[in-house]
Design a protein around this motif. Structure first.
Motif, PDB file in Angstrom:
ATOM      1  N   LYS A  15       0.849  -1.207   0.000  1.00 34.66           N
ATOM      2  CA  LYS A  15       0.000   0.000   0.000  1.00 34.66           C
ATOM      3  C   LYS A  15       0.881   1.253   0.000  1.00 34.66           C
ATOM      4  O   LYS A  15       1.948   1.242  -0.607  1.00 34.66           O
ATOM      5  CB  LYS A  15      -0.963  -0.036   1.189  1.00 34.66           C
ATOM      6  CG  LYS A  15      -1.691  -1.374   1.322  1.00 34.66           C
ATOM      7  CD  LYS A  15      -2.861  -1.318   2.236  1.00 34.66           C
ATOM      8  CE  LYS A  15      -3.389  -2.730   2.438  1.00 34.66           C
ATOM      9  NZ  LYS A  15      -4.721  -2.763   3.007  1.00 34.66           N
ATOM     10  N   GLU A 100      -9.579  -0.645  -1.876  1.00 38.01           N
ATOM     11  CA  GLU A 100      -9.283   0.748  -1.472  1.00 38.01           C
ATOM     12  C   GLU A 100      -9.352   1.677  -2.682  1.00 38.01           C
ATOM     13  O   GLU A 100      -9.723   2.845  -2.546  1.00 38.01           O
ATOM     14  CB  GLU A 100      -7.910   0.798  -0.777  1.00 38.01           C
ATOM     15  CG  GLU A 100      -7.991   0.205   0.628  1.00 38.01           C
ATOM     16  CD  GLU A 100      -6.693  -0.383   1.152  1.00 38.01           C
ATOM     17  OE1 GLU A 100      -5.619  -0.105   0.581  1.00 38.01           O
ATOM     18  OE2 GLU A 100      -6.758  -1.134   2.141  1.00 38.01           O
ATOM     19  N   ALA A 174     -12.822  -7.581   5.658  1.00 38.20           N
ATOM     20  CA  ALA A 174     -11.696  -8.286   6.283  1.00 38.20           C
ATOM     21  C   ALA A 174     -10.361  -7.592   6.014  1.00 38.20           C
ATOM     22  O   ALA A 174      -9.332  -8.013   6.533  1.00 38.20           O
ATOM     23  CB  ALA A 174     -11.634  -9.722   5.759  1.00 38.20           C
ATOM     24  N   GLY A 176      -7.542  -5.124   6.458  1.00 34.90           N
ATOM     25  CA  GLY A 176      -6.956  -4.195   7.419  1.00 34.90           C
ATOM     26  C   GLY A 176      -7.765  -4.083   8.712  1.00 34.90           C
ATOM     27  O   GLY A 176      -7.545  -3.176   9.504  1.00 34.90           O
ATOM     28  N   GLY A 214      -7.467 -12.712   0.354  1.00 37.03           N
ATOM     29  CA  GLY A 214      -6.798 -11.601   1.029  1.00 37.03           C
ATOM     30  C   GLY A 214      -7.734 -10.966   2.036  1.00 37.03           C
ATOM     31  O   GLY A 214      -8.937 -10.830   1.777  1.00 37.03           O
ATOM     32  N   GLY A 215      -7.202 -10.584   3.168  1.00 35.98           N
ATOM     33  CA  GLY A 215      -8.012  -9.956   4.218  1.00 35.98           C
ATOM     34  C   GLY A 215      -7.521 -10.441   5.562  1.00 35.98           C
ATOM     35  O   GLY A 215      -7.909 -11.517   6.026  1.00 35.98           O
ATOM     36  N   MET A 217      -4.842 -11.828   6.410  1.00 42.14           N
ATOM     37  CA  MET A 217      -4.097 -13.089   6.499  1.00 42.14           C
ATOM     38  C   MET A 217      -2.802 -12.800   7.243  1.00 42.14           C
ATOM     39  O   MET A 217      -2.167 -11.764   7.015  1.00 42.14           O
ATOM     40  CB  MET A 217      -3.806 -13.674   5.115  1.00 42.14           C
ATOM     41  CG  MET A 217      -3.316 -15.128   5.187  1.00 42.14           C
ATOM     42  SD  MET A 217      -2.765 -15.805   3.616  1.00 42.14           S
ATOM     43  CE  MET A 217      -4.283 -16.246   2.825  1.00 42.14           C
ATOM     44  N   LEU A 235      -3.109 -12.512  -0.911  1.00 42.61           N
ATOM     45  CA  LEU A 235      -2.696 -11.117  -1.105  1.00 42.61           C
ATOM     46  C   LEU A 235      -2.644 -10.531   0.302  1.00 42.61           C
ATOM     47  O   LEU A 235      -3.654 -10.525   1.017  1.00 42.61           O
ATOM     48  CB  LEU A 235      -3.692 -10.375  -2.002  1.00 42.61           C
ATOM     49  CG  LEU A 235      -3.366  -8.906  -2.323  1.00 42.61           C
ATOM     50  CD1 LEU A 235      -1.971  -8.748  -2.938  1.00 42.61           C
ATOM     51  CD2 LEU A 235      -4.401  -8.331  -3.316  1.00 42.61           C
ATOM     52  N   ILE A 236      -1.466 -10.082   0.670  1.00 46.56           N
ATOM     53  CA  ILE A 236      -1.191  -9.769   2.065  1.00 46.56           C
ATOM     54  C   ILE A 236      -0.891  -8.289   2.229  1.00 46.56           C
ATOM     55  O   ILE A 236       0.059  -7.781   1.621  1.00 46.56           O
ATOM     56  CB  ILE A 236       0.071 -10.557   2.558  1.00 46.56           C
ATOM     57  CG1 ILE A 236       0.099 -11.999   2.009  1.00 46.56           C
ATOM     58  CG2 ILE A 236       0.190 -10.505   4.078  1.00 46.56           C
ATOM     59  CD1 ILE A 236      -1.033 -12.871   2.434  1.00 46.56           C
ATOM     60  N   GLY A 237      -1.654  -7.600   3.064  1.00 47.58           N
ATOM     61  CA  GLY A 237      -1.400  -6.186   3.322  1.00 47.58           C
ATOM     62  C   GLY A 237      -0.477  -6.017   4.509  1.00 47.58           C
ATOM     63  O   GLY A 237       0.743  -6.133   4.407  1.00 47.58           O
ATOM     64  N   GLY A 238      -1.069  -5.773   5.680  1.00 51.16           N
ATOM     65  CA  GLY A 238      -0.306  -5.468   6.885  1.00 51.16           C
ATOM     66  C   GLY A 238       0.869  -6.405   7.152  1.00 51.16           C
ATOM     67  O   GLY A 238       1.984  -5.954   7.444  1.00 51.16           O
TER      68      GLY A 238
HETATM   69  C1  PEP Z   1      -4.841  -5.978   1.149  1.00 45.93           C
HETATM   70  O1  PEP Z   1      -4.627  -4.782   1.233  1.00 45.93           O
HETATM   71  O2  PEP Z   1      -4.934  -6.497   0.032  1.00 45.93           O
HETATM   72  C2  PEP Z   1      -5.018  -6.753   2.377  1.00 45.93           C
HETATM   73  C3  PEP Z   1      -5.430  -7.985   2.294  1.00 45.93           C
HETATM   74  O3  PEP Z   1      -4.725  -6.095   3.561  1.00 45.93           O
HETATM   75  P1  PEP Z   1      -4.607  -6.778   5.021  1.00 45.93           P
HETATM   76  O4  PEP Z   1      -3.819  -8.052   4.856  1.00 45.93           O
HETATM   77  O5  PEP Z   1      -3.902  -5.764   5.840  1.00 45.93           O
HETATM   78  O6  PEP Z   1      -5.998  -7.055   5.483  1.00 45.93           O
END
Ligand code: PEP
Length: 256
Positions: A15, A100, A174, A176, A214-215, A217, A235-238
């Motif tokens: 991000k 987003e 889910a 963030g 993703g969400g 994870m 798909l991994i954010g944080g």
């Molecule tokens: C993302 O931004 O695609 C996502 C899954 O974020 P998070 O892992 O932080 O929930």
């Protein structure tokens, strides 16, 4: 089991985080840790970190992605970056339709579709995000919403081009939030997306498609989510901003 027909892919979505020095430091820590990964690994970084990430990952199996691209090749679109520009830099992947972008920047299914088209035309591979909001889930229309997002985004995409697409199912509620879909919920919607794709193309094409979840994870819940038949990665954010956490997810996808 058709799971072994497709490649698990773990993609980090940084991000709007990490300046150049921080990006360099994170990659220096991460790259040795994921050297033995038995799955695809992608880092999707801010535009200003693309060059840094390309340099750092040169000669490794980690690929670099951007987080968005415009549908025109060039022109009067202040603040936008074209797919062509990314491809010319050597970028391999681009995230399109992240919630987003849809939520804060007015992305619609139609503009998502145009961006997918442009990315494919430029030779990029796409991580296409779809997912329902909490109120849509509560209304019981998750299937319709996600199915429509998938269909519109894939309009005009050939079966051959589909091989360049990863779909990421990301329930908006889910992302963030620390609130993860249960493994059963993730698998159910991923399966539904696969059925939509089978209807548009063929069962073989759908069976070969990587569909991520993703969400929220993280290192703790990854193994269970990734163990589901229709969940082919994440798909991994944080958690992608911390090398040990991201590595734990990569290891879970690698069966380690
Ligand atoms: C993302 O931004 O695609 C996502 C899954 O974020 P998070 O892992 O932080 O929930």
């Amino acid at each position: 089991m058709n799971k072994n027909l497709r490649r698990a892919v773990i993609a980090g979505n940084w991000k709007m985080n990490k300046n150049r020095a921080e990006a360099k430091a994170l990659l220096a820590e991460l790259l040795p840790m994921v050297k033995e990964a038995d799955c695809g690994v992608i880092v999707c970084v801010p535009f200003t970190d693309l060059e840094t990430a390309l340099e750092a990952t040169r000669g490794t199996s980690v690929a670099v992605g951007a987080q968005n691209c415009h549908w025109e090749k060039s022109g009067a679109f202040t603040g936008e970056i074209s797919a062509q520009m990314l491809a010319e830099m050597g970028i391999q992947y681009v995230i399109i339709g992240h919630s987003e972008r849809r939520q804060y920047f007015g992305e619609t299914d139609e503009t998502v579709g145009r961006r997918v088209r442009a990315a494919l035309d430029a030779g990029l591979q796409v991580i296409l995000c779809v997912g329902e909001t909490l109120s849509q889930r509560e209304q019981g229309i998750t299937g319709e919403v996600v199915g429509l997002q998938t269909k519109v985004a894939l309009q005009g995409v050939s079966a051959e081009e589909l091989q360049k697409i990863i779909i990421a199912y990301e329930p908006v509620w889910a992302i963030g939030t620390g609130r993860t879909a249960t493994s059963a919920q993730a698998n159910e919607v991923n399966h539904l997306i696969r059925e939509v794709v089978a209807g548009l193309y063929s069962k073989a094409d759908a069976d070969a498609l990587t569909i991520q979840y993703g969400g929220s994870m993280n290192a703790k819940n990854a193994a269970e989510l990734l163990g589901q038949e229709d969940v082919d990665g994440g798909l991994i954010g944080g958690a992608s901003l911390k090398a040990p956490d991201f590595t734990a997810i990569v290891n879970a996808a690698s069966g380690k």
